[in-house]
Write a protein that holds these residues in place. Structure first.
Motif, PDB file in Angstrom:
ATOM      1  N   LYS A   2       0.828  -1.211   0.000  1.00 32.55           N
ATOM      2  CA  LYS A   2       0.000   0.000   0.000  1.00 32.55           C
ATOM      3  C   LYS A   2       0.865   1.266   0.000  1.00 32.55           C
ATOM      4  O   LYS A   2       1.983   1.254   0.499  1.00 32.55           O
ATOM      5  CB  LYS A   2      -0.887   0.008   1.239  1.00 32.55           C
ATOM      6  CG  LYS A   2      -1.998  -0.991   1.117  1.00 32.55           C
ATOM      7  CD  LYS A   2      -3.097  -0.700   2.086  1.00 32.55           C
ATOM      8  CE  LYS A   2      -4.320  -1.520   1.714  1.00 32.55           C
ATOM      9  NZ  LYS A   2      -5.324  -1.595   2.707  1.00 32.55           N
ATOM     10  N   THR A   3       0.313   2.354  -0.543  1.00 28.39           N
ATOM     11  CA  THR A   3       1.041   3.621  -0.548  1.00 28.39           C
ATOM     12  C   THR A   3       0.305   4.616   0.341  1.00 28.39           C
ATOM     13  O   THR A   3      -0.914   4.758   0.236  1.00 28.39           O
ATOM     14  CB  THR A   3       1.112   4.194  -1.983  1.00 28.39           C
ATOM     15  OG1 THR A   3       1.618   3.180  -2.835  1.00 28.39           O
ATOM     16  CG2 THR A   3       1.992   5.419  -2.049  1.00 28.39           C
ATOM     17  N   LYS A   4       1.074   5.254   1.209  1.00 30.40           N
ATOM     18  CA  LYS A   4       0.454   6.284   2.051  1.00 30.40           C
ATOM     19  C   LYS A   4       1.107   7.624   1.773  1.00 30.40           C
ATOM     20  O   LYS A   4       2.293   7.686   1.463  1.00 30.40           O
ATOM     21  CB  LYS A   4       0.628   5.915   3.529  1.00 30.40           C
ATOM     22  CG  LYS A   4      -0.137   4.666   3.857  1.00 30.40           C
ATOM     23  CD  LYS A   4      -0.116   4.304   5.307  1.00 30.40           C
ATOM     24  CE  LYS A   4      -0.826   2.959   5.457  1.00 30.40           C
ATOM     25  NZ  LYS A   4      -0.900   2.493   6.818  1.00 30.40           N
ATOM     26  N   LYS A   5       0.283   8.680   1.886  1.00 27.41           N
ATOM     27  CA  LYS A   5       0.848  10.025   1.718  1.00 27.41           C
ATOM     28  C   LYS A   5       1.325  10.518   3.076  1.00 27.41           C
ATOM     29  O   LYS A   5       0.612  10.382   4.077  1.00 27.41           O
ATOM     30  CB  LYS A   5      -0.235  10.988   1.223  1.00 27.41           C
ATOM     31  CG  LYS A   5      -0.588  10.841  -0.229  1.00 27.41           C
ATOM     32  CD  LYS A   5      -1.426  12.050  -0.670  1.00 27.41           C
ATOM     33  CE  LYS A   5      -1.765  11.975  -2.135  1.00 27.41           C
ATOM     34  NZ  LYS A   5      -3.067  11.429  -2.420  1.00 27.41           N
ATOM     35  N   VAL A  29      -0.244  11.374   8.244  1.00 29.81           N
ATOM     36  CA  VAL A  29      -0.164  10.113   7.504  1.00 29.81           C
ATOM     37  C   VAL A  29      -1.556   9.822   6.947  1.00 29.81           C
ATOM     38  O   VAL A  29      -2.524   9.725   7.709  1.00 29.81           O
ATOM     39  CB  VAL A  29       0.284   8.952   8.430  1.00 29.81           C
ATOM     40  CG1 VAL A  29       0.407   7.658   7.630  1.00 29.81           C
ATOM     41  CG2 VAL A  29       1.579   9.292   9.136  1.00 29.81           C
ATOM     42  N   ILE A  30      -1.638   9.717   5.621  1.00 31.20           N
ATOM     43  CA  ILE A  30      -2.953   9.579   4.968  1.00 31.20           C
ATOM     44  C   ILE A  30      -3.039   8.261   4.195  1.00 31.20           C
ATOM     45  O   ILE A  30      -2.161   7.943   3.389  1.00 31.20           O
ATOM     46  CB  ILE A  30      -3.195  10.757   4.003  1.00 31.20           C
ATOM     47  CG1 ILE A  30      -3.127  12.077   4.794  1.00 31.20           C
ATOM     48  CG2 ILE A  30      -4.531  10.640   3.304  1.00 31.20           C
ATOM     49  CD1 ILE A  30      -3.081  13.305   3.926  1.00 31.20           C
ATOM     50  N   SER A  31      -4.090   7.514   4.453  1.00 26.63           N
ATOM     51  CA  SER A  31      -4.253   6.210   3.804  1.00 26.63           C
ATOM     52  C   SER A  31      -4.665   6.374   2.337  1.00 26.63           C
ATOM     53  O   SER A  31      -5.031   7.470   1.917  1.00 26.63           O
ATOM     54  CB  SER A  31      -5.328   5.396   4.536  1.00 26.63           C
ATOM     55  OG  SER A  31      -6.593   5.973   4.266  1.00 26.63           O
ATOM     56  N   GLU A  32      -4.649   5.280   1.610  1.00 22.48           N
ATOM     57  CA  GLU A  32      -5.022   5.332   0.183  1.00 22.48           C
ATOM     58  C   GLU A  32      -6.452   5.813  -0.021  1.00 22.48           C
ATOM     59  O   GLU A  32      -6.775   6.432  -1.024  1.00 22.48           O
ATOM     60  CB  GLU A  32      -4.859   3.941  -0.461  1.00 22.48           C
ATOM     61  CG  GLU A  32      -3.451   3.711  -0.927  1.00 22.48           C
ATOM     62  CD  GLU A  32      -3.256   2.347  -1.575  1.00 22.48           C
ATOM     63  OE1 GLU A  32      -4.198   1.535  -1.586  1.00 22.48           O
ATOM     64  OE2 GLU A  32      -2.137   2.103  -2.058  1.00 22.48           O
ATOM     65  N   ASP A  33      -7.332   5.513   0.955  1.00 22.87           N
ATOM     66  CA  ASP A  33      -8.715   5.991   0.790  1.00 22.87           C
ATOM     67  C   ASP A  33      -8.961   7.353   1.443  1.00 22.87           C
ATOM     68  O   ASP A  33     -10.114   7.760   1.640  1.00 22.87           O
ATOM     69  CB  ASP A  33      -9.735   4.932   1.247  1.00 22.87           C
ATOM     70  CG  ASP A  33      -9.479   4.457   2.650  1.00 22.87           C
ATOM     71  OD1 ASP A  33      -8.461   4.882   3.241  1.00 22.87           O
ATOM     72  OD2 ASP A  33     -10.300   3.684   3.178  1.00 22.87           O
ATOM     73  N   GLU A  48       6.209  -1.185   6.193  1.00 26.14           N
ATOM     74  CA  GLU A  48       5.056  -1.971   5.754  1.00 26.14           C
ATOM     75  C   GLU A  48       4.323  -1.333   4.582  1.00 26.14           C
ATOM     76  O   GLU A  48       3.420  -1.918   4.023  1.00 26.14           O
ATOM     77  CB  GLU A  48       4.078  -2.137   6.911  1.00 26.14           C
ATOM     78  CG  GLU A  48       4.642  -3.023   8.002  1.00 26.14           C
ATOM     79  CD  GLU A  48       3.861  -2.853   9.287  1.00 26.14           C
ATOM     80  OE1 GLU A  48       2.732  -2.357   9.238  1.00 26.14           O
ATOM     81  OE2 GLU A  48       4.415  -3.210  10.341  1.00 26.14           O
ATOM     82  N   TYR A  49       4.686  -0.095   4.263  1.00 26.47           N
ATOM     83  CA  TYR A  49       4.001   0.546   3.146  1.00 26.47           C
ATOM     84  C   TYR A  49       4.944   1.513   2.424  1.00 26.47           C
ATOM     85  O   TYR A  49       5.930   1.973   2.982  1.00 26.47           O
ATOM     86  CB  TYR A  49       2.759   1.299   3.633  1.00 26.47           C
ATOM     87  CG  TYR A  49       3.004   2.293   4.742  1.00 26.47           C
ATOM     88  CD1 TYR A  49       3.400   3.602   4.448  1.00 26.47           C
ATOM     89  CD2 TYR A  49       2.828   1.948   6.084  1.00 26.47           C
ATOM     90  CE1 TYR A  49       3.621   4.524   5.453  1.00 26.47           C
ATOM     91  CE2 TYR A  49       3.052   2.858   7.100  1.00 26.47           C
ATOM     92  CZ  TYR A  49       3.442   4.151   6.778  1.00 26.47           C
ATOM     93  OH  TYR A  49       3.657   5.064   7.776  1.00 26.47           O
ATOM     94  N   ASP A  50       4.612   1.823   1.163  1.00 27.70           N
ATOM     95  CA  ASP A  50       5.369   2.829   0.409  1.00 27.70           C
ATOM     96  C   ASP A  50       4.925   4.215   0.852  1.00 27.70           C
ATOM     97  O   ASP A  50       3.762   4.410   1.191  1.00 27.70           O
ATOM     98  CB  ASP A  50       5.087   2.682  -1.095  1.00 27.70           C
ATOM     99  CG  ASP A  50       5.784   1.469  -1.672  1.00 27.70           C
ATOM    100  OD1 ASP A  50       6.828   1.073  -1.105  1.00 27.70           O
ATOM    101  OD2 ASP A  50       5.274   0.907  -2.664  1.00 27.70           O
ATOM    102  N   GLN A  51       5.877   5.139   0.807  1.00 24.98           N
ATOM    103  CA  GLN A  51       5.529   6.508   1.202  1.00 24.98           C
ATOM    104  C   GLN A  51       5.630   7.469   0.030  1.00 24.98           C
ATOM    105  O   GLN A  51       6.583   7.441  -0.727  1.00 24.98           O
ATOM    106  CB  GLN A  51       6.503   7.009   2.284  1.00 24.98           C
ATOM    107  CG  GLN A  51       6.335   6.342   3.615  1.00 24.98           C
ATOM    108  CD  GLN A  51       7.199   7.014   4.672  1.00 24.98           C
ATOM    109  OE1 GLN A  51       8.052   7.842   4.371  1.00 24.98           O
ATOM    110  NE2 GLN A  51       6.986   6.628   5.911  1.00 24.98           N
TER     111      GLN A  51
END
Ligand SMILES: [Zn+2]
Length: 432
Positions: A2-5, A29-33, A48-51
């Motif tokens: 998953k990618t988070k902003k 930190v913002i989730s994909e949705d 655990e996730y792409d940034q």
């Protein structure tokens, strides 16, 4: 994966009427949705996730504004004055609203209106469209494309307005139900339908009662005007002479609910305030409009004391700007006027922090959206703007270590001019 902003900047958000949180630096930190998963002071560790990292270190991250009362077809006529509310409605507003019977005109207005709101950092709006079902459907389509969070409703009138704007009571009620089915709750609730009787004088009691029934059946919001000017109240009481007062008309029709926003509320007596309190209805404070039309000044502290949730509305076109910075300024200045006119009272003018609360979290509470938006907190939607405050501080003075000074500076320096980007649900919806 998953990618988070991750958004870095100076974060400012209201957490209560008298408190703000100011974090510098902070990381959202913002989730994909598009949900805020964390607000932290240190850069979050990846793994655990792409940034996707966005560095706005010298800029302000400000919650999106919530304008709980305005009129889509009126934003081009702001500033045109023709006397009091009723004169201005018949000379300026009704003919202008009539033009939106043309779908081409309605499209042009809708496109420009939502863009204007976003450019001023407003991410949630509650707007009156016109009495035309088609223009309202068009407004929903453009709101959908623009990414804005919106409550929209066709203005319901079946009497005392020009023929080209009124309609048969049953047709109006059927149109409303059609629009509810098509749009209410669209995109996980980003778009909602709001039942919009203009105000008592232009609605028969049958229409008001029908609206109350539809609101109950579908659980939708209601917006209307209440006790805005003395002439308007006299007209309403002339038509509804069997009722105790103006509020009583709405109350008996079943229009006052926890999802009702009554705009203006300048001249309510104690029993009317109690009725609003008991029914759970909310108030939109529209100070610019009230001054422009010389309607009066809403007694903010008295209504605040009653515990009725209050938000801010630009009420464009009687209000003269869609900027919530401008509305915050008017809210503060009008409350200073109350104190100035009667210095013997202990009336305290609205502070800049309170105004900021009203324009964000207060508005969200008034729309019952405070679980979703209104502040930058974990679990809420990432609705915010990026503001270039460096431009406000050319000589690098230390204005900005104190959040109250920072808010005040933005309010009194037309802060909307420094908005660079606006995000809703974590998605970029406006770029300067
Ligand atoms: Zn209005």
């Amino acid at each position: 994966m998953k990618t988070k902003k991750i958004i870095k900047g100076k974060l400012l958000t209201a957490i209560s009427p008298n408190r703000v949180l100011y974090l510098d630096p902070s990381y959202l930190v913002i989730s994909e949705d598009g949900v805020i998963e964390d607000v932290c002071k240190e850069i979050p560790k990846s793994g655990e996730y792409d940034q996707e990292f966005y560095d706005y270190s010298e800029k302000l991250i400000c919650p999106g504004f919530i304008d709980i009362h305005n009129h889509l077809p009126q934003f081009t006529l702001s500033g045109l004055y023709r006397g009091n509310l009723l004169e201005w409605l018949s000379e300026i507003v009704f003919p202008a609203e009539g033009r939106l019977s043309s779908p081409e005109v309605a499209e042009r207005f809708a496109e420009q209106f939502f863009l204007e709101l976003l450019s001023k950092g407003t991410t949630t709006t509650s707007s009156y469209v016109t009495s035309h079902k088609e223009a309202t459907d068009i407004a929903f389509r453009y709101a959908e494309r623009s990414g804005i969070r919106a409550f929209l409703g066709n203005v319901l009138m079946d009497q005392n307005a020009p023929d080209y704007l009124i309609n048969d009571t049953q047709v109006l009620l059927r149109d409303s139900e059609g629009l509810i089915e098509k749009w209410d709750g669209y995109d996980n609730g980003r778009l909602r339908y709001v039942l919009t009787p203009r105000f008592a004088p232009t609605c028969s009691f049958d229409l008001l009662q029908g609206i109350g029934k539809i609101a109950q059946k579908h659980g939708v919001h209601i917006q209307t005007h209440l006790a805005e000017s003395k002439e308007e109240i006299a007209t309403a009481m002339d038509i509804f002479s069997d009722f105790e007062n103006y509020t009583d008309v709405y109350s008996q029709a079943g229009l006052l609910t926890e999802r009702t926003i009554a705009a203006h509320c300048i001249y309510l007596n104690d029993s009317e305030i109690e009725t609003l309190q008991k029914t759970g209805a909310k108030i939109s404070h529209c100070p610019s409009s009230n001054r422009f039309l010389q309607s009066g000044i809403m007694p903010y502290r008295k209504l605040e004391k009653s515990g009725i949730p209050i938000g801010l509305g630009t009420d464009v076109g009687a209000g003269y700007s869609l900027s919530m910075f401008s509305e915050m300024r008017e809210a503060i200045e009008s409350s200073k006027t109350i104190h100035f006119l009667d210095p013997s009272t202990d009336y305290k003018p609205i502070t800049s922090i309170e105004a900021f609360y009203l324009a964000t979290l207060g508005g969200a509470k008034a729309l019952s959206l405070d679980d979703e938006t209104g502040s930058l907190e974990k679990g809420k939607s990432a609705d915010f703007s990026i503001i270039d405050i460096a431009q406000l501080n050319v000589f690098n003075e230390d204005f900005f270590s104190n959040p109250e000074d920072l808010i005040s500076k933005l309010i009194y320096s037309s802060g909307e001019n420094y908005i660079e980007k606006v995000f809703i649900k974590g998605k970029l919806v406006y770029k300067k």
